[in-house]
Design a protein around this motif. Structure first.
Motif, PDB file in Angstrom:
ATOM      1  N   ASN A 100       0.791  -1.150  -0.034  1.00  0.00           N
ATOM      2  CA  ASN A 100      -0.025   0.107  -0.012  1.00  0.00           C
ATOM      3  C   ASN A 100       0.847   1.314   0.058  1.00  0.00           C
ATOM      4  O   ASN A 100       0.635   2.177  -0.589  1.00  0.00           O
ATOM      5  N   ILE A 101       1.901   1.348   0.807  1.00  0.00           N
ATOM      6  CA  ILE A 101       2.861   2.421   0.877  1.00  0.00           C
ATOM      7  C   ILE A 101       3.447   2.572  -0.520  1.00  0.00           C
ATOM      8  O   ILE A 101       3.546   3.613  -1.008  1.00  0.00           O
ATOM      9  N   LYS A 102       3.922   1.398  -1.209  1.00  0.00           N
ATOM     10  CA  LYS A 102       4.632   1.544  -2.315  1.00  0.00           C
ATOM     11  C   LYS A 102       3.458   2.186  -3.544  1.00  0.00           C
ATOM     12  O   LYS A 102       4.054   3.130  -4.225  1.00  0.00           O
ATOM     13  N   LYS A 103       2.341   1.685  -3.427  1.00  0.00           N
ATOM     14  CA  LYS A 103       1.450   2.255  -4.393  1.00  0.00           C
ATOM     15  C   LYS A 103       1.095   3.574  -4.186  1.00  0.00           C
ATOM     16  O   LYS A 103       0.939   4.669  -5.290  1.00  0.00           O
ATOM     17  N   PHE A 104       1.040   4.154  -2.741  1.00  0.00           N
ATOM     18  CA  PHE A 104       0.929   5.464  -2.542  1.00  0.00           C
ATOM     19  C   PHE A 104       1.899   6.350  -3.207  1.00  0.00           C
ATOM     20  O   PHE A 104       1.883   7.467  -3.762  1.00  0.00           O
ATOM     21  N   TYR A 105       3.328   5.967  -2.735  1.00  0.00           N
ATOM     22  CA  TYR A 105       4.405   6.878  -3.219  1.00  0.00           C
ATOM     23  C   TYR A 105       5.135   6.576  -4.366  1.00  0.00           C
ATOM     24  O   TYR A 105       6.114   7.240  -5.058  1.00  0.00           O
ATOM     25  N   GLY A 106       4.767   5.542  -5.091  1.00  0.00           N
ATOM     26  CA  GLY A 106       5.408   5.150  -6.373  1.00  0.00           C
ATOM     27  C   GLY A 106       6.899   5.080  -6.451  1.00  0.00           C
ATOM     28  O   GLY A 106       7.302   4.354  -5.551  1.00  0.00           O
ATOM     29  N   ASP A 107       7.439   5.658  -7.444  1.00  0.00           N
ATOM     30  CA  ASP A 107       8.939   5.463  -7.652  1.00  0.00           C
ATOM     31  C   ASP A 107       9.710   6.347  -6.588  1.00  0.00           C
ATOM     32  O   ASP A 107      10.799   6.284  -6.524  1.00  0.00           O
ATOM     33  N   ARG A 108       8.992   6.843  -5.925  1.00  0.00           N
ATOM     34  CA  ARG A 108       9.800   7.737  -4.563  1.00  0.00           C
ATOM     35  C   ARG A 108      10.053   6.772  -3.756  1.00  0.00           C
ATOM     36  O   ARG A 108      10.919   7.150  -2.568  1.00  0.00           O
TER      37      ARG A 108
END
Length: 188
Positions: free
Chosen positions: A108-116
């Protein structure tokens, strides 16, 4: 330059916390995002250091108030989550954020922040080795260990969702490999 986010997920006993503690000792300008949980402290754990310890009722109230970036009820009345205010505090101070979260929270965190964000899955060499590690800790009853092993089987199925999978068969090797991956990510 805006801060970046480094997400760690793994089954309990995989060595994730040991690797994160190693990384925090390196010169990476990273700060640990302290998660919230509704479980009671273990051993010498302290509120605001290892976790923000909340009652299940407090946790539910914060969910209702949209205070979490991500959260999950891992077991009945056993919540874990990342407070938005904690991430915002670290980023506002100009640091990178490192997370220790469950696999669903990590995704979920990865989806929210993407490449950041860089998501890293620490994988144990096998379930029997995981069982030995959990037993060796001496912190959980046998039935808790068995429930953690069952959960680990589920969590291992998420490994392909992460940017990087590191097998922790030899701790020093896993630490070095993780450090190299993070250094490369932070230089981008």
């Amino acid at each position: 330059m805006a801060g970046k986010l480094i997400i760690f997920s793994a089954p309990s006993g995989s060595g994730k916390s040991t690797i994160i503690n190693y990384l925090l000792e390196q010169d990476l300008d990273i700060c640990f995002s302290i998660s919230a949980t509704s479980r009671p402290p273990r051993g010498t754990e302290r509120h605001g250091v290892e976790y923000y310890f909340l009652s299940p009722e407090e946790f539910r109230a914060r969910i209702a108030a949209d205070h979490f970036l991500e959260y999950e009820e891992v077991y009945t009345d056993r919540f874990y989550g990342t407070l938005k205010s904690e991430v915002e505090r670290i980023l506002a101070e100009g640091h990178h954020v490192i997370f220790d979260v469950d696999v669903v929270g990590g995704c979920n965190i990865k989806k929210f922040y993407g490449d950041r964000a860089l998501s890293i899955f620490i994988q144990p060499p096998g379930l029997e080795e995981l069982r030995k590690r959990l037993t060796g800790r001496g912190t959980d009853a046998p039935e808790v260990i068995e429930s953690r092993i069952a959960k680990a089987e589920f969590e291992l199925s998420f490994a392909p969702e992460f940017d990087v999978v590191i097998v922790n068969d030899v701790l020093e090797k896993a630490q070095q490999e993780t450090l190299e991956v993070i250094n490369d990510f932070l230089k981008k």
